[in-house]
Design a protein around this motif. Structure first.
Motif: not given
Lengths: 387, 275
Positions: B218-228
């Motif tokens: 998948f292409e995503v437009d952010t590198r901000n990741v919120r882990l669970d």
């Protein structure tokens, strides 16, 4: 895969071997993503030499051939003996009998008994754009590259299946988009004679499945025969293009291609790596079989050098009949001109241990198929050395 | 487990698996009258293919090898069935002329040597009774050429501490792609990923479990990741670096499959026009 009603009928209600043939073509087609089966005008079958296919190959042919006939023009690759003179080749009777059973199986389905790896030299050659099912890698690459006909590199059973059904699966080199050049080749070395074989041997391992394109590759059709045979031995290349020379060069280039350089050193390295012998027991000329024109050239050399060791020359019965005087000259000066068979599919091990040859394809296969050590060298040089 | 392969030649066969991780040369490698493996370089040297489910990557060597398979079949000494990863001409022709049940598209390491395997080549299925298979989606998120890898936490059920893409089990009749989107939203909190490519499944055998990994990019437009809770750490890495991470089984292969997969535009077209 889509099948026409006629093809469907052959698959479901044909004779047992026709059903097997159709299943084989459909399965090969499905594996390669073919959408349909297309008619072929000519099948060329390999796997006729007892030396290469052995007892299990013979069993298969006897089982398969007993209830079918060919539906298109069908020619056959060389067998392992000269049908008329096999006793002079040092071949035991039991061996010749096995070979004769293979011949009888093919005869029974109505093939043209050419026993030649150069079917394009016998009668009318195939035309540009004609769809074929040719086994024999050296013939397939020649038909595609030099004649512009269309064939994949078939195996013995798939070509046989095409012979008895008249069809081949449409994929690979039958389609325009798969006939484009994939790499440019610059030859930075002197060419001529055996060097066309060396070029083929050297280029093969440098390819990565692409079709090579030459801006310049001089030389005769015969030279391209030797080049293609060697190239098809060391790679799976089954087509090449030569600018202003081969039938499809104009439309074969697209996009930017990488360039391979083949240098003088590459040719010398190839010659060295395929030369494994010290002193020759015999000189073998063939693989592919010689044309009538080439037999005439060899006759001149034989007369000039009068070599002192056996010179075995392999040709087709057709070429031999058209070069009768040359054949007589070669034999008068100690040579033997065999028909029906070829250099690396005949049981040379009954007579020799080290074979000198100018053939790149021969040098490639002689060690494994005929248990020979090899001296790969230009023909005139060989004849002079042993004169 | 029952997994779907592709049919090479129909029929059914069952027997103990004989697994070769190396290509097999039938001419000179297998005795045509007995089925014994006579290639002294082969790890299977001295064993016999007769009645076995022969699983291997492909054929090699002379095309005369097809006739060896024919000769074996003619004497009732052929493998009970063939599972070949890549169907080359030698094996394809040998299976058809020898009428040997055969399927392809399954790598040999899906099976353990010696276990009982049932092949239904008509339906192109491979079955091992004591093994359970799990369909898993794994998503490689890409942002400006880098790929998101996640390190699995100590709280997850499998492969704790190893690196993976965004992954999850497919439940029931769920559509694989919907599960993939759900996992991306839950595990890393990234909205609106755009499907780039769908890869062929990759198989990872682990004891009596088989994971059938369905890979996507998948292409995503952010590198901000919120882990669970499922992950302890994340990194955006270059594709070439993936193989250097201690990953879940077949991580690098799954990425390769996704990267070389069918582009989304074509995948959509393949499904045909909307009703």
């Amino acid at each position: 895969m889509y099948l026409t009603p006629e093809q469907e009928k052959l698959l479901q209600d044909g004779r047992p071997s026709e059903q097997t043939a159709m299943k084989l073509l459909v399965t090969l087609g499905e594996v390669h993503g073919a959408g349909r089966l297309i008619p072929v005008t000519w099948a060329h079958i390999s796997g006729a030499s007892y030396l290469t296919i052995g007892d299990t190959g013979l069993e298969f042919l006897e089982d398969f051939c007993h209830d079918v006939s060919v539906r298109v023009k069908t020619t056959v690759n060389p067998i392992s003996i000269d049908l008329e003179r096999w006793r002079e080749m040092g071949v035991p009777k039991e061996y010749a009998e096995k070979q004769m059973k293979i011949v009888e199986a093919y005869r029974g389905i109505g093939v043209e008994e050419t026993y030649s790896c150069t079917p394009y030299l016998i009668g009318q050659p195939p035309s540009k754009g004609e769809h074929l099912a040719w086994a024999e890698s050296s013939a397939a690459i020649y038909a595609n590259a030099v004649l512009g006909a269309r064939t994949n590199r078939e195996g013995g059973p798939s070509a046989l299946s095409s012979a008895v059904t008249g069809f081949t699966p449409e994929f690979g080199l039958h389609l325009d988009e798969n006939r484009k050049a994939g790499v440019k080749v610059n030859v930075e070395a002197k060419l001529g004679g055996m060097r066309y074989s060396l070029l083929g041997l050297a280029l093969g391992p440098m390819l990565d499945g692409e079709i090579p394109y030459f801006q310049k590759l001089p030389g005769s059709d015969e030279d391209l025969k030797w080049f293609g045979a060697a190239l098809a031995s060391t790679s799976d290349a089954t087509l090449f293009h030569v600018e202003k020379r081969t039938p499809e060069w104009r439309n074969s280039l697209h996009g930017r291609l990488r360039t391979i350089r083949v240098t003088e050193k590459d040719l010398k390295d190839a010659q060295r790596s395929f030369s494994t012998g010290e002193e020759a027991d015999a000189i073998g000329i063939g693989s592919p079989q010689l044309s009538a024109k080439e037999l005439e050239a060899i006759a001149v050399l034989m007369k000039r050098y009068r070599p002192k060791l056996p010179v075995w020359v392999f040709s087709s019965r057709d070429a031999k009949s058209r070069a009768g005087d040359a054949v007589k000259t070669i034999e008068r000066f100690g040579g033997r001109v065999w028909a029906d068979t070829c250099l690396e599919v005949s049981p040379l091990y009954y007579m020799f241990k080290t074979m000198a040859t100018p053939s790149g394809k021969g040098a490639y296969y002689l060690p494994s198929l005929c248990k020979q050590k090899v001296i790969l060298e230009d023909l005139a040089k060989l004849l002079r050395r042993y004169s | 487990m029952r997994i779907q392969a592709k049919r090479l030649f129909g029929g059914r066969g069952q027997g103990p698996a004989m697994v070769s991780s190396n290509p097999i040369s039938f001419l000179g490698g297998v005795a045509p009258t007995t089925g014994e493996i006579i290639d002294t370089h082969s790890p299977l040297s001295g064993r016999n293919v007769s009645g076995r489910i022969l699983a291997f990557p492909g054929g090699k060597g002379s095309t005369v090898g097809s006739y060896i398979l024919y000769g074996l079949a003619r004497r009732g000494r052929a493998p009970a069935a063939i599972i070949v990863e890549r169907p080359d001409t030698i094996v394809t022709v040998g299976a058809v002329i020898g009428k040997i049940p055969a399927v392809y598209g399954i790598p040999p390491d899906v099976l353990h040597d010696g276990e009982w395997v049932e092949v239904d080549a008509d339906k192109a299925t491979v079955r091992v009774r004591d093994v359970t298979s799990y369909d898993v989606v794994t998503c490689f998120l890409r942002n400006r050429g880098r790929i998101l890898l996640l390190r699995r936490s100590a709280k997850v059920g499998t492969f704790q501490g190893t690196w993976a893409g965004v992954s999850g089990y497919v439940e029931g009749d769920e559509v694989f792609l919907e599960r993939a989107l759900k996992e991306i939203s839950e595990e890393v909190g990234i909205a609106d990923p755009v499907l780039a490519a769908t890869g062929e499944p990759v198989y990872a055998r682990n004891g009596d479990r088989l994971f059938i990994v369905h890979p996507y990019t998948f292409e995503v437009d952010t590198r901000n990741v919120r882990l669970d809770w499922e992950h302890a750490e994340y990194r955006w890495v270059k594709p070439a670096e993936i193989s250097a991470f201690k990953g879940v089984p077949k991580l690098a292969e799954a990425y390769q499959s996704a990267a070389n997969g069918v582009p989304a535009r074509m995948a959509n077209r393949r499904r045909g026009p909307p009703p």
